[in-house]
Design a protein around this motif. Structure first.
Motif, mmCIF file in Angstrom:
data_model
loop_
_atom_site.group_PDB
_atom_site.id
_atom_site.type_symbol
_atom_site.label_atom_id
_atom_site.label_comp_id
_atom_site.label_asym_id
_atom_site.label_seq_id
_atom_site.Cartn_x
_atom_site.Cartn_y
_atom_site.Cartn_z
ATOM 1 N N ASP A 193 0.812 -1.214 0.000
ATOM 2 C CA ASP A 193 0.000 0.000 0.000
ATOM 3 C C ASP A 193 0.847 1.266 0.000
ATOM 4 O O ASP A 193 0.360 2.352 0.317
ATOM 5 C CB ASP A 193 -0.921 0.017 1.226
ATOM 6 N N ARG A 194 2.145 1.142 -0.376
ATOM 7 C CA ARG A 194 3.054 2.284 -0.327
ATOM 8 C C ARG A 194 3.595 2.597 -1.716
ATOM 9 O O ARG A 194 4.666 2.110 -2.108
ATOM 10 C CB ARG A 194 4.215 1.979 0.635
ATOM 11 N N PRO A 195 2.908 3.448 -2.477
ATOM 12 C CA PRO A 195 3.408 3.807 -3.810
ATOM 13 C C PRO A 195 4.701 4.609 -3.772
ATOM 14 O O PRO A 195 5.388 4.727 -4.795
ATOM 15 C CB PRO A 195 2.261 4.628 -4.405
ATOM 16 N N ASP A 196 5.045 5.178 -2.603
ATOM 17 C CA ASP A 196 6.285 5.947 -2.482
ATOM 18 C C ASP A 196 7.505 5.058 -2.327
ATOM 19 O O ASP A 196 8.640 5.551 -2.332
ATOM 20 C CB ASP A 196 6.198 6.897 -1.286
ATOM 21 N N LEU A 197 7.294 3.753 -2.174
ATOM 22 C CA LEU A 197 8.401 2.813 -2.010
ATOM 23 C C LEU A 197 8.527 1.937 -3.251
ATOM 24 O O LEU A 197 7.523 1.524 -3.829
ATOM 25 C CB LEU A 197 8.193 1.931 -0.775
#
Length: 213
Positions: free
Chosen positions: A175-179
């Motif tokens: 759920d982490r598009p920044d990773l």
């Protein structure tokens, strides 16, 4: 830790990509030393915008093997390191980075002010290169790991051929598009020493001043 340490040149020459591993566990103190060496890897502006997820449990390693289309390395190796690129790390205050560098005498006030302005990162964002930048930093750390592993008597393999969404799910960051997932590196003891496949002559890849047309 009674391991005979190899020099950096010797480790570079001895390193092989190992795809099959003995079941022997990696001693805790050896893994700790490997990770301590990994975080010494440099990053742009010392932003340290990469993390390492250490997976040693059998179920997690099997999930990573499935994410890698059934490749055996994660299932066989006792340790799998997932290098995570943190594309938004530069947006945090990160005051601890500048404070520590200042206390150590590594940064002067002018350099600290440049760090705090984040000018380079704003430019990277405008050019759509934030992910590329953090992946580069993660890959440098992965290279440190592989050479350090060889120097400590361990085998390793950098892995391509995996589904990034499944890898992210396996380590709980789906759920982490920044990773972003930069690379997987398996660590353990080789069941055999693979022969060196050889490299092209230096003249094929090393050029002076300019790339040939």
């Amino acid at each position: 830790m009674n391991t005979q340490i190899l020099s950096v040149p010797a480790a570079i020459r001895a390193r092989r990509t190992v795809r099959h591993y003995r079941p022997d566990p990696v001693p805790t103190e050896l893994l700790d030393e490997l990770l301590d060496l990994a975080v010494q890897a440099p990053t742009a502006w010392n932003m340290q915008d990469r993390s390492i997820v250490v997976v040693t449990g059998e179920s997690g390693r099997r999930e990573l093997s499935a994410a890698a289309h059934g490749q055996p390395q994660p299932a066989e190796a006792p340790v799998v390191l997932i290098f995570v690129a943190e594309t938004a790390a530069w947006e945090a205050p990160n005051t601890d980075i500048a404070e520590l560098a200042g206390r150590r005498g590594a940064w002067n006030p002018e350099f600290t002010a440049m760090f705090e302005s984040r000018a380079e990162f704003h430019e990277l964002r405008e050019r759509g290169l934030l992910r590329e930048n953090s992946v580069k930093n993660a890959m440098i750390a992965a290279t440190y790991v592989m050479l350090a592993a060889t120097s400590l008597g361990l085998a390793s393999a950098p892995m391509n051929g995996w589904d990034p969404d499944l890898v992210k799910k396996a380590i709980g960051i789906d759920d982490r598009p920044d990773l972003a997932i930069a690379v997987l590196v398996t660590i353990g003891y080789s069941d055999a020493t693979p022969p060196h496949p050889g490299r092209r002559d230096r003249a094929r890849n090393i050029f002076s001043e300019r790339y040939p047309r």
